[in-house]
Design an enzyme around this catalytic site. Structure first.
Site, PDB file in Angstrom:
ATOM      1  N   ALA A   1      33.994  48.036  54.790  1.00 34.57           N
ATOM      2  CA  ALA A   1      34.831  49.177  54.399  1.00 34.57           C
ATOM      3  C   ALA A   1      36.130  49.272  55.183  1.00 34.57           C
ATOM      4  CB  ALA A   1      34.027  50.463  54.571  1.00 34.57           C
TER       5      ALA A   1
ATOM      6  N   HIS B   1      38.830  32.685  36.422  1.00 35.63           N
ATOM      7  CA  HIS B   1      39.669  33.438  35.481  1.00 35.63           C
ATOM      8  C   HIS B   1      39.991  32.653  34.207  1.00 35.63           C
ATOM      9  CE1 HIS B   1      40.040  35.924  38.928  1.00 35.63           C
ATOM     10  NE2 HIS B   1      41.048  35.320  39.493  1.00 35.63           N
TER      11      HIS B   1
HETATM   12  C1  BG6 Z   1      42.964  35.894  42.450  1.00 34.87           C
HETATM   13  C2  BG6 Z   1      43.335  34.635  43.162  1.00 34.87           C
HETATM   14  O1  BG6 Z   1      41.638  35.819  42.000  1.00 34.87           O
HETATM   15  O2  BG6 Z   1      43.828  36.088  41.349  1.00 34.87           O
HETATM   16  C3  BG6 Z   1      44.786  34.695  43.617  1.00 34.87           C
HETATM   17  O3  BG6 Z   1      42.494  34.457  44.286  1.00 34.87           O
HETATM   18  C4  BG6 Z   1      45.694  34.992  42.450  1.00 34.87           C
HETATM   19  O4  BG6 Z   1      45.190  33.497  44.252  1.00 34.87           O
HETATM   20  C5  BG6 Z   1      45.202  36.215  41.706  1.00 34.87           C
HETATM   21  O5  BG6 Z   1      46.989  35.229  42.951  1.00 34.87           O
HETATM   22  C6  BG6 Z   1      45.986  36.409  40.431  1.00 34.87           C
HETATM   23  O6  BG6 Z   1      45.648  37.654  39.890  1.00 34.87           O
HETATM   24  P1  BG6 Z   1      46.658  38.412  38.942  1.00 34.87           P
HETATM   25  O7  BG6 Z   1      45.891  39.575  38.437  1.00 34.87           O
HETATM   26  O8  BG6 Z   1      47.824  38.810  39.801  1.00 34.87           O
HETATM   27  O9  BG6 Z   1      47.060  37.434  37.899  1.00 34.87           O
END
Ligand code: BG6
Length: 439
Positions: A13, A215
């Protein structure tokens, strides 16, 4: 509707993730009535704080501040929570470095956290296939898969959630969504920032582990999976896993930006890639001859995440005799602007020239409600016990299997900071920059 009898626990936290993301999102959800006054938010960690000392770390108004408590260390945490009320659900956020996940999970189980507990944790889920399996094994020894919420914040983004709606709620596109009509699928996820303060983590990971394994493969699953039997979490996961298992990486080019090796916490002879271009194939009936291209990286010329679905050309007769008519293309603009664009060929009025015109669904103009921050949306789903936007154990393991080995293939090429990628000249990349001003 406010949810009651719920305790929210944050392990780690005093960390950055709690301050930057978690607390602001919880505060907003409290303001909107999604977290009731009968809930408590209990911070925990190695550092000592009094309740007031903990509250003072956040810009919380009095009402929200009243929900906050602090308990040092995990042993005794469950009893501490139960001394604050009779909660039927306890949501535990592991807001810690991933290296602490294994021991925290075991400590929680040893402290008596059981069936009423929901565990929320963020990527990276492991470093490779073996470590992901080990993490899942520990999680599943202590808790049931239904109690686990693996967060991939891309799944909380509005346009990402719209992909399945777009595909399965529009009869227009559904019949065309296959190799017969779609020439290629392309994902462009680029950032202008370098590694910044995250060198220690990033240098051990690289962009393929950091962005592609999670992602971008999630985006690809939503774009290419078969229709699920229902919109329930298990049915959607089943289809995502099935398409993930059919994916194959055909080619992977890795690059590093110049100056990366002198960034904070980066090894001076690092071979870690900061930008990568991948070609994939999906070995199933629907997609076998549609190539998939992904490019993603840091320290590039702009920040933006877009998906392009390009359809095949019309036959080379009539208006396309010379073969230079633009193909119909759908662009999902995920960020910074949100929208869905359809490119069509049309005639310029009066004159007979054929041009490519955009039909735009720009979220900012089309919908009066602003999109919630991804993290906030995901926490709301956890509060609702809905696992649809979260990643299963098998999904993470299958995704690791797919990329295993591709991150560690020798020395990368180099590019200057601010580079504008044009991509491999053998690939007909969509010019995503040309959509930057649309929406
Ligand atoms: C994160 C990665 O999961 O996603 C980062 O660890 C990256 O390296 C980020 O910059 C990108 O997220 P967004 O939402 O800014 O596209």
């Amino acid at each position: 509707m406010a949810l009651c009898s719920c305790a929210i626990v944050i392990l780690g936290a005093s960390g950055d993730l709690t301050r930057r993301k978690l607390m602001p999102a919880l505060n907003t959800l409290f303001g909107q009535g999604h977290i009731g006054k009968s809930c408590v938010i209990v911070g925990s960690g190695r550092t000592f704080f009094t309740d007031d000392g903990f509250r003072n770390r956040f810009e919380a108004d009095r009402d929200f501040g009243d929900l906050l408590f602090y308990h040092q260390h995990t042993p005794g945490l469950r009893n501490f929570i139960m001394s604050k009320g009779n909660f039927s659900r306890i949501i535990v956020f592991l807001s810690q470095p991933p290296s602490a996940y294994q021991s925290s999970i075991k400590e929680l189980a040893a402290d008596g956290f059981g069936k009423e507990t929901m565990i929320a944790l963020e990527k990276p889920f492991g470093y490779d296939y073996d470590s992901a399996c080990k993490l899942n094994e520990t999680l599943l020894k202590c808790f049931d898969e239904k109690q686990i919420y693996r967060i991939d914040h891309y799944l909380g983004k509005e346009v990402v959630q719209d992909i399945l709606v777009f595909r399965f709620a529009n009869s227009l596109f559904y019949p065309l969504w296959n190799s017969r009509y779609i020439e290629s699928i392309q994902i462009n996820a680029i950032e202008s920032e370098g590694v910044g303060e995250r060198g220690r983590y990033f240098d051990g990971a690289g962009i393929i582990r950091d962005m592609v394994q999670n992602h971008l493969l999630q985006l690809l699953c939503l774009l290419t999976m078969e229709a699920p039997v229902t919109l329930g979490a298990d049915d959607i996961r089943e289809q995502k896993i099935s398409v993930l298992r059919s994916m194959e990486i055909i080619n992977c080019n890795r690059f590093q930006y110049k100056g990366y090796r002198s960034e904070k916490d980066i090894s001076p002879d690092s071979l870690t890639e900061t930008y990568a271009e991948l070609s994939l194939r999906i070995n199933n009936f629907r997609w076998q001859s549609t190539p998939i291209y992904i490019r993603t990286g840091k320290a590039l010329h702009r920040k933006g995440t877009e998906i392009g679905v390009r359809f095949k050309s019309v036959p080379q007769v009539l208006y396309n005799r010379s073969g230079d008519l633009n193909e119909n293309t759908i662009i999902f603009k995920i960020q910074p602007q949100e929208g869905i664009i359809l490119d069509l060929s049309t005639k310029i009025p009066v004159n007979s020239t054929i041009t490519s015109a955009h039909m735009n669904l720009c979220y900012r103009e089309a919908f009066s409600v602003p999109s919630p921050e991804a993290y906030q949306k995901l926490i709301q789903e956890i509060l609702n016990c809905d696992r649809t936007l979260f990643v299963s154990a098998l999904e993470t393991e299958t995704a690791w299997q797919l990329i295993n080995g591709f991150s560690d293939k020798g020395a990368p090429g180099f590019y200057p900071k601010g580079f504008m990628p044009t991509g491999d000249s053998n690939i007909k990349w969509i010019d995503f920059d040309s959509y930057a001003g649309v929406c």
